[in-house]
Design a protein around this motif. Sequence first.
Motif, short mmCIF file in Angstrom:
data_model
loop_
_atom_site.label_atom_id
_atom_site.label_comp_id
_atom_site.label_asym_id
_atom_site.label_seq_id
_atom_site.Cartn_x
_atom_site.Cartn_y
_atom_site.Cartn_z
N GLN A 116 9.06 6.36 4.84
CA GLN A 116 9.09 4.77 5.34
C GLN A 116 8.62 4.23 4.91
O GLN A 116 7.28 4.29 4.26
CB GLN A 116 8.40 5.95 6.93
N MET A 117 8.98 2.76 4.74
CA MET A 117 8.34 0.99 4.40
C MET A 117 7.79 1.08 6.03
O MET A 117 9.01 0.41 6.66
CB MET A 117 8.91 1.07 3.61
N GLU A 118 7.04 0.58 6.03
CA GLU A 118 6.54 -0.50 6.97
C GLU A 118 6.21 -1.89 7.02
O GLU A 118 5.87 -2.01 5.98
CB GLU A 118 4.85 0.46 8.28
N GLY A 119 6.40 -2.81 7.26
CA GLY A 119 6.72 -4.19 6.82
C GLY A 119 5.14 -5.06 8.58
O GLY A 119 5.64 -5.00 9.50
N VAL A 120 4.53 -5.19 7.67
CA VAL A 120 3.98 -6.49 9.49
C VAL A 120 3.79 -7.78 8.73
O VAL A 120 3.22 -7.88 7.88
CB VAL A 120 2.52 -5.91 9.59
N ALA A 158 0.17 -9.66 6.04
CA ALA A 158 1.42 -9.70 6.10
C ALA A 158 0.93 -8.54 4.93
O ALA A 158 0.46 -8.25 3.80
CB ALA A 158 1.71 -10.95 5.33
N PHE A 159 2.04 -7.12 5.00
CA PHE A 159 2.05 -6.19 4.12
C PHE A 159 2.99 -5.03 4.43
O PHE A 159 3.58 -5.39 5.32
CB PHE A 159 0.29 -5.57 4.50
N LEU A 160 2.89 -4.67 3.47
CA LEU A 160 4.28 -3.32 3.05
C LEU A 160 3.50 -2.09 3.35
O LEU A 160 2.77 -1.90 2.38
CB LEU A 160 5.14 -3.72 2.14
N ALA A 161 3.68 -0.91 3.42
CA ALA A 161 2.96 0.16 4.10
C ALA A 161 4.43 1.36 3.44
O ALA A 161 5.16 1.36 4.74
CB ALA A 161 2.41 0.68 4.62
N VAL A 162 3.85 2.36 2.49
CA VAL A 162 4.28 3.01 2.49
C VAL A 162 4.36 3.99 2.23
O VAL A 162 3.43 4.80 1.39
CB VAL A 162 5.01 2.78 0.94
N TYR A 219 0.63 -0.97 0.05
CA TYR A 219 0.17 -0.03 0.30
C TYR A 219 1.12 1.07 -0.19
O TYR A 219 1.92 1.62 1.26
CB TYR A 219 -1.05 0.15 1.10
N ASP A 220 0.64 2.49 -1.32
CA ASP A 220 1.89 2.91 -2.02
C ASP A 220 0.82 4.44 -1.72
O ASP A 220 1.28 5.48 -1.90
CB ASP A 220 2.97 2.57 -2.16
N GLY A 221 -0.47 4.68 -1.61
CA GLY A 221 -1.41 5.82 -2.23
C GLY A 221 -1.64 6.02 -0.71
O GLY A 221 -2.82 6.44 -0.78
N LEU A 222 -1.62 5.39 1.12
CA LEU A 222 -2.72 5.74 1.77
C LEU A 222 -2.28 7.35 2.38
O LEU A 222 -1.43 7.91 2.13
CB LEU A 222 -2.18 4.74 3.00
#
Length: 453
Positions: free
Chosen positions: A195-199, A172-176, A115-118
């Motif tokens: 930043q990039m978040e990983g969970v 499982a996701f990456l948020a940028v 997700y890179d458009g939040l």
Amino acid sequence: MAMLWKFMRAAKYSKTALPPKVKLRGIPTHSRYSSSKSVPSDFAASAPCSNTVELLGKTYPQDDFSNVTEKILSKVGKNLHNRKHHPLWLIKEQVKDHFYKHYIGRRGTPLFSVYDGLSPVVTVQQNFDSLLIPENHASRRKEDNYYLNRDHMLRAHTSAHQWDLIHSGLDAFLAVGDVYRRDTIDNTHYPVFHQMEGVRLFSCHELFSNVKGGEGLQLFEQGHRTARKQECHTMEAVRLVEFNLKQVLTKLMTHIFGDGLQVRWVDCCFPFTHPSFEMEINFQGEWMEVLGCGVMEQQLVNSAGAQDKIGWAFGLGLERLAMILYDIPDIRLFWSEDERFLKQFIGPHIWQKIKFQPFSRYPPLINDISFWLPSETYSENDFYDLVRTIGGDLIEKVVLVDEFAHPKTKKVSHCYRIVYRHPERTLTQDEVHRIHQAIEESAVRELGVEGRF
């Protein structure tokens, strides 16, 4: 997961116009930086009369918490991480490519969603409360964050989206995205960075299925919180989650920087992960922190609706990785529109080896500013934000070079050294003098200091 809070953080001639979707409609008189009086008229942006901020199609009323400036608002919506061939885009795409290729779900599709458009505008509840950060925690201070009002702010970390994404059913996701923090001024700090978040969450079967004798192991127990685990986790579960997290991140860094990379882990403490670690890599003989990570607080996971799972989270700074990988010396360059910078990162594929080639190194101009601090609370970040608002990206560094307490009056004096340098041309003494004078006048007017100019 957010990095540590210490982690990396306009004049008429350099003023950047607000994009169409960012509109500042006045600033209330109680705001710390009123654009109608924070700088002399030569440097001030025009300020309409109402007390609202229109941002990304929504209008936000301002109140006593509002402290976002036009300079910062002008950065919202730039989304450098989604700009093709930009170095931040390259880093993001490299990380995505690694996770897509090496972590595959049961149906043969990538395990991690991206997700890179939040929206960077979040609620205070998302940015702090959902992450279990106490109301009195220092990370909530106005001195460190950009608030639209008491209820809304520009996200200080991509962790602001953790709860919502887990609550939507993702494991499982990456948020940028771009994040915003008030901070010191030097070549590695900027009030906007990425930043990039990983969970990753695990069920009992997912965590123990490949462990010999794992059929009898459990994720949870009624125990006690220690330095190594939360009270609700079994030690076996924590050890496996830690091992998986460190393995994932070591593979990622090795994939980006090469097989010769040295990695070490440093214990630390985040407000919503336990246990927590910083990852440092050895680059050119120097150990450098590149990300923070840890076992997620189970209370957060439970509240988001994943009570039967345990997980890890990490947060990494894209600028930090890009500066190391491409040898970029100044964080301001990421915002450059100079083709001499941007064209260096155009290549046939995202893994092309690139070493940044500096263009002409323009000389710095240095000026000091000294003043007596006001008797009430003074924040250095207020001063840094004021300097950045007036000088924009011409400010390379601000350093506190002297602090003096008068033996009789007990008044405290600060002396700051401001380094001016344009990344694309030579500055003149005259234009720097006008900016410096504007900073002096605004510091007296806005911060209540007593000038020693």
